[in-house]
Design an enzyme around this catalytic site. Sequence first.
Site, PDB file in Angstrom:
ATOM      1  N   THR A  79       0.815  -1.220   0.000  1.00 16.88           N
ATOM      2  CA  THR A  79       0.000   0.000   0.000  1.00 16.88           C
ATOM      3  C   THR A  79       0.848   1.270   0.000  1.00 16.88           C
ATOM      4  O   THR A  79       1.874   1.341   0.673  1.00 16.88           O
ATOM      5  CB  THR A  79      -0.975   0.026   1.190  1.00 16.88           C
ATOM      6  OG1 THR A  79      -1.767   1.210   1.093  1.00 16.88           O
ATOM      7  CG2 THR A  79      -0.271   0.025   2.544  1.00 16.88           C
ATOM      8  N   LYS A 124      -3.549   3.195   5.829  1.00 16.29           N
ATOM      9  CA  LYS A 124      -3.743   1.744   5.728  1.00 16.29           C
ATOM     10  C   LYS A 124      -2.541   0.989   6.289  1.00 16.29           C
ATOM     11  O   LYS A 124      -2.702  -0.004   6.996  1.00 16.29           O
ATOM     12  CB  LYS A 124      -3.851   1.363   4.248  1.00 16.29           C
ATOM     13  CG  LYS A 124      -5.203   1.148   3.713  1.00 16.29           C
ATOM     14  CD  LYS A 124      -4.985   0.424   2.387  1.00 16.29           C
ATOM     15  CE  LYS A 124      -6.136   0.557   1.483  1.00 16.29           C
ATOM     16  NZ  LYS A 124      -5.867  -0.107   0.201  1.00 16.29           N
ATOM     17  N   ASP A 154      -6.968  -4.241  -0.971  1.00 20.29           N
ATOM     18  CA  ASP A 154      -7.839  -3.374  -1.753  1.00 20.29           C
ATOM     19  C   ASP A 154      -9.197  -3.355  -1.069  1.00 20.29           C
ATOM     20  O   ASP A 154      -9.729  -4.404  -0.677  1.00 20.29           O
ATOM     21  CB  ASP A 154      -7.960  -3.815  -3.213  1.00 20.29           C
ATOM     22  CG  ASP A 154      -8.361  -2.619  -4.090  1.00 20.29           C
ATOM     23  OD1 ASP A 154      -7.673  -1.583  -4.043  1.00 20.29           O
ATOM     24  OD2 ASP A 154      -9.374  -2.711  -4.801  1.00 20.29           O
ATOM     25  N   GLY A 198     -10.404   8.071   5.628  1.00 19.89           N
ATOM     26  CA  GLY A 198     -11.341   7.776   4.543  1.00 19.89           C
ATOM     27  C   GLY A 198     -12.786   8.067   4.927  1.00 19.89           C
ATOM     28  O   GLY A 198     -13.124   9.169   5.388  1.00 19.89           O
ATOM     29  N   TYR A 199     -13.631   7.075   4.744  1.00 20.80           N
ATOM     30  CA  TYR A 199     -15.068   7.221   4.993  1.00 20.80           C
ATOM     31  C   TYR A 199     -15.436   6.931   6.462  1.00 20.80           C
ATOM     32  O   TYR A 199     -16.620   6.875   6.788  1.00 20.80           O
ATOM     33  CB  TYR A 199     -15.858   6.289   4.071  1.00 20.80           C
ATOM     34  CG  TYR A 199     -15.669   6.563   2.589  1.00 20.80           C
ATOM     35  CD1 TYR A 199     -16.466   7.505   1.923  1.00 20.80           C
ATOM     36  CD2 TYR A 199     -14.698   5.901   1.843  1.00 20.80           C
ATOM     37  CE1 TYR A 199     -16.296   7.761   0.564  1.00 20.80           C
ATOM     38  CE2 TYR A 199     -14.514   6.147   0.484  1.00 20.80           C
ATOM     39  CZ  TYR A 199     -15.321   7.086  -0.144  1.00 20.80           C
ATOM     40  OH  TYR A 199     -15.148   7.337  -1.484  1.00 20.80           O
ATOM     41  N   ASP A 200     -14.437   6.731   7.335  1.00 22.11           N
ATOM     42  CA  ASP A 200     -14.736   6.380   8.728  1.00 22.11           C
ATOM     43  C   ASP A 200     -15.702   7.357   9.420  1.00 22.11           C
ATOM     44  O   ASP A 200     -16.556   6.920  10.203  1.00 22.11           O
ATOM     45  CB  ASP A 200     -13.446   6.268   9.556  1.00 22.11           C
ATOM     46  CG  ASP A 200     -12.733   4.945   9.332  1.00 22.11           C
ATOM     47  OD1 ASP A 200     -13.345   4.015   8.765  1.00 22.11           O
ATOM     48  OD2 ASP A 200     -11.559   4.835   9.722  1.00 22.11           O
ATOM     49  N   LYS A 252     -12.182  -0.294  16.322  1.00 18.91           N
ATOM     50  CA  LYS A 252     -12.429  -0.384  14.873  1.00 18.91           C
ATOM     51  C   LYS A 252     -11.927  -1.719  14.332  1.00 18.91           C
ATOM     52  O   LYS A 252     -12.654  -2.419  13.627  1.00 18.91           O
ATOM     53  CB  LYS A 252     -11.763   0.789  14.133  1.00 18.91           C
ATOM     54  CG  LYS A 252     -11.941   0.673  12.610  1.00 18.91           C
ATOM     55  CD  LYS A 252     -11.214   1.726  11.799  1.00 18.91           C
ATOM     56  CE  LYS A 252     -11.320   1.384  10.307  1.00 18.91           C
ATOM     57  NZ  LYS A 252     -10.534   2.262   9.437  1.00 18.91           N
ATOM     58  N   HIS A 259     -13.802  -4.532   8.320  1.00 21.41           N
ATOM     59  CA  HIS A 259     -13.453  -5.246   7.090  1.00 21.41           C
ATOM     60  C   HIS A 259     -11.974  -5.627   7.077  1.00 21.41           C
ATOM     61  O   HIS A 259     -11.607  -6.763   6.838  1.00 21.41           O
ATOM     62  CB  HIS A 259     -13.790  -4.313   5.915  1.00 21.41           C
ATOM     63  CG  HIS A 259     -13.344  -2.881   6.126  1.00 21.41           C
ATOM     64  ND1 HIS A 259     -13.802  -2.124   7.165  1.00 21.41           N
ATOM     65  CD2 HIS A 259     -12.423  -2.114   5.495  1.00 21.41           C
ATOM     66  CE1 HIS A 259     -13.215  -0.943   7.148  1.00 21.41           C
ATOM     67  NE2 HIS A 259     -12.361  -0.912   6.146  1.00 21.41           N
ATOM     68  N   ARG A 260     -11.083  -4.645   7.371  1.00 22.22           N
ATOM     69  CA  ARG A 260      -9.631  -4.895   7.303  1.00 22.22           C
ATOM     70  C   ARG A 260      -9.195  -5.840   8.426  1.00 22.22           C
ATOM     71  O   ARG A 260      -8.401  -6.749   8.186  1.00 22.22           O
ATOM     72  CB  ARG A 260      -8.880  -3.549   7.402  1.00 22.22           C
ATOM     73  CG  ARG A 260      -7.363  -3.687   7.276  1.00 22.22           C
ATOM     74  CD  ARG A 260      -6.703  -2.351   6.979  1.00 22.22           C
ATOM     75  NE  ARG A 260      -7.109  -1.850   5.683  1.00 22.22           N
ATOM     76  CZ  ARG A 260      -7.965  -0.836   5.515  1.00 22.22           C
ATOM     77  NH1 ARG A 260      -8.456  -0.180   6.554  1.00 22.22           N
ATOM     78  NH2 ARG A 260      -8.320  -0.473   4.305  1.00 22.22           N
TER      79      ARG A 260
HETATM   80  P1  ITT Z   1      -3.391   1.694  -1.916  1.00 15.81           P
HETATM   81  O1  ITT Z   1      -4.119   1.347  -3.198  1.00 15.81           O
HETATM   82  O2  ITT Z   1      -2.053   2.291  -2.161  1.00 15.81           O
HETATM   83  O3  ITT Z   1      -3.372   0.564  -0.939  1.00 15.81           O
HETATM   84  P2  ITT Z   1      -5.695   3.444  -1.567  1.00 15.81           P
HETATM   85  O4  ITT Z   1      -6.059   4.477  -0.545  1.00 15.81           O
HETATM   86  O5  ITT Z   1      -5.748   3.864  -3.015  1.00 15.81           O
HETATM   87  O6  ITT Z   1      -4.245   2.872  -1.188  1.00 15.81           O
HETATM   88  P3  ITT Z   1      -7.844   1.579  -2.098  1.00 15.81           P
HETATM   89  O7  ITT Z   1      -7.624   1.573  -3.559  1.00 15.81           O
HETATM   90  O8  ITT Z   1      -8.132   0.274  -1.438  1.00 15.81           O
HETATM   91  O9  ITT Z   1      -6.593   2.191  -1.321  1.00 15.81           O
HETATM   92  O10 ITT Z   1      -8.954   2.677  -1.853  1.00 15.81           O
HETATM   93  C1  ITT Z   1      -9.867   2.548  -0.897  1.00 15.81           C
HETATM   94  C2  ITT Z   1     -10.358   3.895  -0.439  1.00 15.81           C
HETATM   95  O11 ITT Z   1     -11.443   3.587   0.425  1.00 15.81           O
HETATM   96  C3  ITT Z   1      -9.319   4.666   0.415  1.00 15.81           C
HETATM   97  O12 ITT Z   1      -8.622   5.628  -0.305  1.00 15.81           O
HETATM   98  C4  ITT Z   1     -10.215   5.301   1.474  1.00 15.81           C
HETATM   99  O13 ITT Z   1     -10.769   6.501   0.999  1.00 15.81           O
HETATM  100  C5  ITT Z   1     -11.329   4.286   1.630  1.00 15.81           C
HETATM  101  N1  ITT Z   1     -11.044   3.337   2.721  1.00 15.81           N
HETATM  102  C6  ITT Z   1     -10.260   2.218   2.682  1.00 15.81           C
HETATM  103  N2  ITT Z   1     -10.226   1.625   3.872  1.00 15.81           N
HETATM  104  C7  ITT Z   1     -10.983   2.377   4.698  1.00 15.81           C
HETATM  105  C8  ITT Z   1     -11.324   2.299   6.062  1.00 15.81           C
HETATM  106  O14 ITT Z   1     -10.858   1.335   6.845  1.00 15.81           O
HETATM  107  N3  ITT Z   1     -12.133   3.228   6.552  1.00 15.81           N
HETATM  108  C9  ITT Z   1     -12.606   4.219   5.791  1.00 15.81           C
HETATM  109  N4  ITT Z   1     -12.321   4.382   4.500  1.00 15.81           N
HETATM  110  C10 ITT Z   1     -11.515   3.473   3.948  1.00 15.81           C
END
Ligand code: ITT
Length: 211
Positions: A10, A15, A73, A155-157, A178, A183-184
């Site tokens: 990542t 993340k 992802d 993110g959307y947290d 959390k 999910h993670r």
């Molecule tokens: P990498 O691809 O480099 O891992 P990214 O941020 O682009 O980083 P994703 O393509 O998986 O990762 O995008 C998922 C998006 O969803 C991320 O940018 C956040 O905005 C959101 N997201 C992911 N995990 C989240 C979480 O645990 N809580 C809230 N929002 C999350």
Amino acid sequence: MSVTSFVLATANPDKAGELRAILGEAMGGSVRLVERPPEVPEVDETGTTLEENARLKAVALAEATGVAAIADDTGLEVAALGGAPGVYSSRYAGEQASYADNVAKLLTELGASTDRRARFTTVALARFPDGSEVVATGSVEGEIALSAVGASGFGYDPVFVPAEGDGRTFAEMSPEEKHALSHRGRAFRRLAGRLAASQAALVAEPDRPAS
Ligand code: ITT
């Protein structure tokens, strides 16, 4: 005890921090997590599924470093928006969108809808230099809040209220709270279990010399 090194695929530091906490807890000293080398270019997420995009990221980092790679992802699917933003969650409000831009667009699109059901899904994927893989998925059901609340997480947290919680958004919870529901947390605890099982199988069945 053998220690396996993995590079984190990542490029998102939020993340990466969560992955260190979750995998540290689940795998203890059996794993060493290496930061993504900054010189590796950003991976184009051209897949149409979370698993395809996780694989693209893991393969790119395993090939660039020669070390096994772990990728994540993640997508947020909102029922009333036909599953959007889904695989496009990071780019929902545009290529350079900030977390706040994405949250604002989500709240605007959803408006006053009374159906606020949503689901986060993470695909966790470990890829080894010989091309073998271990994959696991984790999801959490919840609802999108009417407005952003809380300052933790990312993110959307601030707008995601998990169904199994107490009404707080993920951004109002401690990291441990959390990860217990997320999910993670679910995807990577499952991945850790599968990695341990495949490691145990390798130890039980060492390579036999060719006869
Ligand atoms: P990498 O691809 O480099 O891992 P990214 O941020 O682009 O980083 P994703 O393509 O998986 O990762 O995008 C998922 C998006 O969803 C991320 O940018 C956040 O905005 C959101 N997201 C992911 N995990 C989240 C979480 O645990 N809580 C809230 N929002 C999350």
